[in-house]
Design a protein around this motif. Structure first.
Motif, PDB file in Angstrom:
ATOM      1  N   PHE A  86       0.840  -1.186   0.000  1.00 17.46           N
ATOM      2  CA  PHE A  86       0.000   0.000   0.000  1.00 17.46           C
ATOM      3  C   PHE A  86       0.881   1.243   0.000  1.00 17.46           C
ATOM      4  O   PHE A  86       1.728   1.411   0.884  1.00 17.46           O
ATOM      5  N   GLU A  87       0.691   2.124  -0.989  1.00 17.79           N
ATOM      6  CA  GLU A  87       1.395   3.397  -0.990  1.00 17.79           C
ATOM      7  C   GLU A  87       1.092   4.144   0.303  1.00 17.79           C
ATOM      8  O   GLU A  87       0.014   3.998   0.877  1.00 17.79           O
TER       9      GLU A  87
ATOM     10  N   LEU B 224      -2.320   5.657   1.235  1.00 19.05           N
ATOM     11  CA  LEU B 224      -3.338   4.636   1.456  1.00 19.05           C
ATOM     12  C   LEU B 224      -3.082   3.877   2.747  1.00 19.05           C
ATOM     13  O   LEU B 224      -4.022   3.430   3.409  1.00 19.05           O
ATOM     14  N   ALA B 225      -1.831   3.741   3.116  1.00 20.99           N
ATOM     15  CA  ALA B 225      -1.493   3.085   4.385  1.00 20.99           C
ATOM     16  C   ALA B 225      -2.068   3.869   5.561  1.00 20.99           C
ATOM     17  O   ALA B 225      -2.437   3.295   6.584  1.00 20.99           O
TER      18      ALA B 225
ATOM     19  N   VAL C 198      -0.395  -0.906  -4.688  1.00 24.42           N
ATOM     20  CA  VAL C 198      -1.671  -0.199  -4.795  1.00 24.42           C
ATOM     21  C   VAL C 198      -1.466   1.295  -4.559  1.00 24.42           C
ATOM     22  O   VAL C 198      -0.877   1.700  -3.554  1.00 24.42           O
ATOM     23  N   THR C 199      -1.987   2.118  -5.501  1.00 24.76           N
ATOM     24  CA  THR C 199      -1.865   3.574  -5.376  1.00 24.76           C
ATOM     25  C   THR C 199      -3.208   4.284  -5.325  1.00 24.76           C
ATOM     26  O   THR C 199      -3.263   5.482  -5.083  1.00 24.76           O
TER      27      THR C 199
ATOM     28  N   LEU D 242      -7.539   3.490  -4.141  1.00 25.00           N
ATOM     29  CA  LEU D 242      -8.610   2.615  -3.673  1.00 25.00           C
ATOM     30  C   LEU D 242      -9.946   3.275  -3.960  1.00 25.00           C
ATOM     31  O   LEU D 242     -10.079   4.502  -3.879  1.00 25.00           O
TER      32      LEU D 242
ATOM     33  N   ALA E 121      -9.480  -1.249  -6.670  1.00 24.15           N
ATOM     34  CA  ALA E 121      -8.114  -0.720  -6.584  1.00 24.15           C
ATOM     35  C   ALA E 121      -7.491  -0.559  -7.960  1.00 24.15           C
ATOM     36  O   ALA E 121      -7.944  -1.138  -8.953  1.00 24.15           O
TER      37      ALA E 121
ATOM     38  N   SER F  90       4.795   3.462   3.549  1.00 18.81           N
ATOM     39  CA  SER F  90       4.130   2.409   2.790  1.00 18.81           C
ATOM     40  C   SER F  90       4.118   1.120   3.616  1.00 18.81           C
ATOM     41  O   SER F  90       5.028   0.857   4.405  1.00 18.81           O
TER      42      SER F  90
END
Length: 463
Positions: free
Chosen positions: A257-258, A261-262, A386-387, A389, A405, A452
């Motif tokens: 997870f970028e 998003l984290a 993933v960048t 969601l 995603a 991340s």
């Protein structure tokens, strides 16, 4: 894609219509009238917010909005019955009418054993409230200057490449507010704060192959914002990197997870450990105090006293004392996020979190300064980065997680190609326990900071 950090200039101007002294008098008037009516206890808060928002698209101004809001809110207790009312009219007559309305509501509301002001022992007294948090930095930007900066931001995005073909626009926002609050258990306090930002959303490609992305910079002090040009270029680079996205087949693989998003994953932990979800028994982390819910190398800390922090405050929304603490240590839950009300419902002491969390940081004891995004991709090996969601697919009762995603397929630690139209799924319990690494690429998203995050395995549903 290097994230922008170049500063812009600003000039101070308080810009408020009401003084702190005026608000103090307003609140004291409301509390005195509540007592006169026979209220057992009462609390009141006077506040004012003002600001400027300007948006542009394709080099033309789309919207200029100036906002100025004011409010007096009053909470009245008649025993363990509670009533709330508010007004934007600061006249003496309106104050009396508002207090009367709150008192009438309280008289006809059912008793609630958990209702009431915070205990006096938990109150942040005036002498112990931190005054050095540096939360207020007014920005005296006018609409012409804001429009010019927004246009520079969008122009930088459009000029990055001929493949940037369109724009959903750019915006500049300068916001500030102040308040004063008091209640009959001895609390008195208030402060001013500010939040300013740039944002832009460019579109790359044409027809069915178009891709959009966005970036922004948000700070309490406008001098710490990235430059409009840097924000625009970075947003454009993100959009360009998504061109020629592919679908992939359904598989199970590690997922990175970028960092922005984290921060959302950290937010899910906060939600599950919050008093409201816990006393309603609607949390997948129910009865988790003292239990390990994350790997042993993971800590989550909370610090309300970070200078200029977006989640900093000398007290919580009830005037309760706040403190720095470990929420999770070595993967084990050390504390929840409780207001006075939710604490009473759980027969626990308040944690000073009425209104939310304060400057949370999720960190790994294994993280090194060399754990850049490139290094995190190497740790991912072959899997999904993933960048973006989509959707709100988190069930906080069961922990089921399923989100649309897009991002990049990574092979042998190197980005191979962009991917879209996929769904990632797992249980939050498994995701949290499956955190293998946290990057040194820390990103601050509101009151949350995290790098991340690499999850060992998730289901990726594709074509």
């Amino acid at each position: 894609m290097k994230k922008p950090t170049t500063p812009v200039s600003s000039a101070p101007d308080r810009g408020f219509a009401y003084s702190k002294a005026f608000f103090e008098d307003l609140v004291d008037t409301a509390l005195a009238h509540a007592k006169k009516l026979g209220a057992t206890d009462a609390g009141a808060e006077a506040s004012e917010g003002c600001g400027l928002s300007v948006s542009v698209r394709k080099g033309e101004i789309e919207n200029v909005e100036r906002n100025r809001d004011k409010s007096l809110g009053i909470t009245v207790y008649s025993g363990q019955r509670r009533g709330n009312a508010s007004t934007s009219d600061f006249s003496k007559t309106a104050i009396r009418q508002t207090v009367q309305a709150a008192f009438d509501i309280a008289r006809f509301t059912a008793e609630d054993p958990a209702a009431g002001l915070p205990d006096a022992a938990d109150i942040a007294q005036v002498g112990e409230q931190r005054t050095d948090l540096d939360l207020f930095h007014p920005w005296a930007v006018n609409s012409e200057q804001a429009a010019e900066m927004a246009m520079r931001c969008e122009a930088a995005a459009l000029q990055t490449s001929k493949k940037i073909t369109n724009s959903e626009g750019a915006s500049v926002s300068a916001q500030q507010a102040h308040f004063f609050s008091a209640h009959t258990h001895g609390f008195r306090g208030g402060y001013a704060s500010s939040r300013h930002s740039f944002s832009v959303s460019p579109i790359a490609g044409k027809g069915a192959g178009m891709q959009r992305d966005a970036w922004y910079s948000s700070m309490r002090d406008a001098t710490e914002l990235a430059s409009p040009e840097a924000v625009g270029r970075y947003a454009a680079e993100r959009a360009l990197s998504r061109l020629k996205s592919r679908k992939i087949g359904t598989t199970q693989c590690p997922v990175l997870f970028e960092s922005p998003l984290a921060a959302g994953l950290l937010g899910s932990v906060v939600q599950a450990l919050s008093g409201g979800a816990l006393y309603r028994k609607s949390s997948f982390l129910l009865d988790s105090l003292g239990k390990r819910v994350l790997p042993q190398h993971i800590d989550i800390s909370e610090d309300p006293f970070i200078v200029r922090g977006k989640g900093s405050s000398p007290f919580d929304d009830e005037g309760v004392r706040v403190k720095a603490r470990k929420v999770i240590e070595a993967g084990r839950v050390q504390g929840y996020f409780l207001s006075s009300y939710s604490a009473r419902k759980l027969s626990m002491p308040t944690t000073g979190n009425a209104g939310g969390s304060h400057n949370l940081v999720l960190s790994s004891r294994h993280t090194r300064a060399s754990d850049t995004l490139d290094e995190m991709l190497r740790k991912l090996g072959t899997g999904l980065f993933v960048t973006e969601l989509m959707g709100q697919g988190v069930n906080y009762v069961t922990g089921d997680y399923s989100r649309g995603a897009s991002g990049f397929w990574v092979e042998n630690g190197v980005i191979a190609y962009p991917v879209h139209e996929i769904t990632i799924a797992a249980s939050m319990q498994a995701m949290l326990k499956g955190i293998k690494a946290v990057g040194a690429d820390s990103y601050n998203y509101g009151s949350k900071t995290v790098g991340s995050i690499l999850i060992d395995r998730m289901m990726v549903a594709g074509s």
